[in-house]
Design an enzyme around this catalytic site. Structure first.
Site, mmCIF file in Angstrom:
data_model
loop_
_atom_site.group_PDB
_atom_site.id
_atom_site.type_symbol
_atom_site.label_atom_id
_atom_site.label_comp_id
_atom_site.label_asym_id
_atom_site.label_seq_id
_atom_site.Cartn_x
_atom_site.Cartn_y
_atom_site.Cartn_z
ATOM 1 N N GLU A 1 -2.823 -1.022 16.031
ATOM 2 C CA GLU A 1 -2.569 -1.069 14.580
ATOM 3 C C GLU A 1 -1.057 -1.145 14.405
ATOM 4 O O GLU A 1 -0.305 -0.589 15.217
ATOM 5 C CB GLU A 1 -3.166 0.200 13.952
ATOM 6 N N ASN B 1 -5.323 -4.224 13.902
ATOM 7 C CA ASN B 1 -4.871 -5.329 13.046
ATOM 8 C C ASN B 1 -3.648 -6.070 13.577
ATOM 9 O O ASN B 1 -3.312 -7.141 13.098
ATOM 10 C CB ASN B 1 -4.611 -4.849 11.601
ATOM 11 N N ASP C 1 0.838 -1.217 0.000
ATOM 12 C CA ASP C 1 0.000 0.000 0.000
ATOM 13 C C ASP C 1 0.863 1.253 0.000
ATOM 14 O O ASP C 1 0.471 2.290 -0.541
ATOM 15 C CB ASP C 1 -1.014 0.003 1.151
ATOM 16 N N ASP C 2 2.076 1.157 0.565
ATOM 17 C CA ASP C 2 3.023 2.286 0.465
ATOM 18 C C ASP C 2 3.315 2.575 -1.006
ATOM 19 O O ASP C 2 3.424 3.737 -1.415
ATOM 20 C CB ASP C 2 4.350 1.937 1.155
ATOM 21 N N HIS D 1 -4.363 1.361 2.875
ATOM 22 C CA HIS D 1 -4.294 2.393 3.909
ATOM 23 C C HIS D 1 -3.515 3.651 3.507
ATOM 24 O O HIS D 1 -4.011 4.768 3.601
ATOM 25 C CB HIS D 1 -3.626 1.819 5.160
HETATM 26 C C1 BDR Z 1 -0.229 -0.093 7.991
HETATM 27 O O1 BDR Z 1 0.753 -1.077 8.304
HETATM 28 C C2 BDR Z 1 1.462 -1.459 7.170
HETATM 29 O O2 BDR Z 1 1.443 -2.848 7.075
HETATM 30 C C3 BDR Z 1 0.786 -0.830 5.982
HETATM 31 O O3 BDR Z 1 1.719 -0.462 4.999
HETATM 32 C C4 BDR Z 1 0.080 0.365 6.577
HETATM 33 O O4 BDR Z 1 0.939 1.467 6.625
HETATM 34 C C5 BDR Z 1 -1.603 -0.675 8.174
HETATM 35 O O5 BDR Z 1 -1.770 -1.126 9.474
HETATM 36 CA CA CA Z 2 3.024 1.444 5.375
#
Ligand code: BDR
Ligand code: CA
Length: 323
Positions: free
Chosen positions: A174, A168, A13-14, A252
């Site tokens: 998180e 998560n 996602d980065d 994200h």
């Molecule tokens: C975040 O943690 C990383 O795994 C992802 O790139 C995102 O920045 C999500 O919890």
């Molecule tokens: Ca990230």
């Protein structure tokens, strides 16, 4: 144009976030810092450089910290258990591959470490700069410790991190905040405007397989590569963290970039006091003071986002990419 520094642990996602920032006409991307997180620092830096080269970007990359400021000096808690790879059509998938599937990087990181870059660049900046850290907050936490005066030249800090109702990494945190709670606490209370884009918002702004089809129809390099990353994420989300919408994944980090391009993509942003849990149960938790008479408000916490707008914005960015 908004001057932006990204801080990434690339990361699927980065990668989408970097491409969106690089292709937005609203953003002047002046530097990319790397940090450990999704993978070791060597990998997250290499992945960032691979993508910078593949995009043909002329943006300096500053290699950052390889672990947290404090946490792992004393760490004796049970770490989050590694999730196994997901098998799909005979292939193994994880959320963030060790190496992005791109040619090896030719570019190298700059000599200056990421935390020093923040200090040097922000002290000399002629206009305020927006920071978008989307990995553990170690580089920025260190920079703020070395030179708290840099806040004067920070427009805002848009952090991907935290979660109020959704977590998560474990039942209360998180992963970006879990990885370096002390750094996150420094950022929370640094005095700059801090916008937290937590899982509560990013899970609403999910990307579906149909959205990936839209990316593929655009048929530029960033659109195709974003589709690859999102489809990989959907496979893993379906198996390990299914979202309310079927065949969808949170992407994200890109939501933070979208927020900087157009804040309307976040549809519920609340001014509040945010504190980070620093030890024991609650370590790495983003604690939002929801009381009628809260502690002094030190940030903004996002609870919802407009996923249709988000996807449209990404499409607009990707259309500007090279074939
Ligand atoms: C975040 O943690 C990383 O795994 C992802 O790139 C995102 O920045 C999500 O919890
Ligand atoms: Ca990230």
């Amino acid at each position: 144009m908004t001057k932006v520094i990204l801080d990434v642990d690339t990361g699927s996602d980065d990668a989408v976030a970097i491409m969106a920032a690089a292709l937005s006409p609203e953003i002047d991307l002046v530097g990319i810092c790397t940090v450990w997180g999704n993978q070791a620092i060597e990998n997250t830096t290499d992945n960032t450089l691979r993508l910078v080269d593949a995009m043909g970007l002329k943006v300096p990359v500053y290699k950052g910290c390889d672990t947290a400021m404090v946490k792992y000096l004393t760490h004796d808690y049970v770490e989050n258990v590694e999730r196994p790879a997901v098998m799909h059509n005979g292939k193994a998938f994880i959320m963030h591959s060790e190496h992005l599937d791109l040619p090896e990087a030719v570019s190298k990181p700059e000599d200056v470490p990421a935390a020093c870059f923040y200090v040097d660049y922000l002290r000399k900046a002629k206009e305020k700069v927006t920071l978008i850290p989307v990995g553990p907050l170690t580089n920025l936490g260190l920079a703020l410790r070395i030179a708290p005066d840099i806040v004067e030249n920070i427009e805002q800090i848009v952090v991907m991190g935290g979660g109020s109702k959704i977590t998560n990494c474990n039942s209360w945190s998180e992963s970006n905040i879990w990885h370096d709670p002390e750094a996150a606490q420094i950022v929370a209370n640094c005095g700059a405007k801090v916008v937290w884009v937590p899982l509560d918002a990013t899970h609403q702004a999910c990307i579906t397989l149909d959205d990936c089809k839209r990316f593929r129809e655009i048929d530029t390099f960033p659109a195709r590569f974003a589709a690859d990353q999102c489809e990989q994420r959907i496979i893993v989300h379906n198996a390990q963290q299914p979202l309310d919408i079927p065949d969808a994944a949170a992407v994200h980090d890109a939501l933070c970039v979208a927020y900087v391009i157009d804040p309307a993509v976040i549809t519920d942003l609340r001014h509040c006091h945010v504190e980070i849990g620093l030890s024991g149960y609650g370590e790495g938790q983003t604690i939002v003071d929801q009381r009628a008479y809260p502690l002094e408000k030190n940030g903004y916490f996002a609870y919802d986002a407009d996923r249709f707008k988000f996807v449209d914005m990404l499409c607009d960015c990707f259309k500007r990419g090279k074939k």
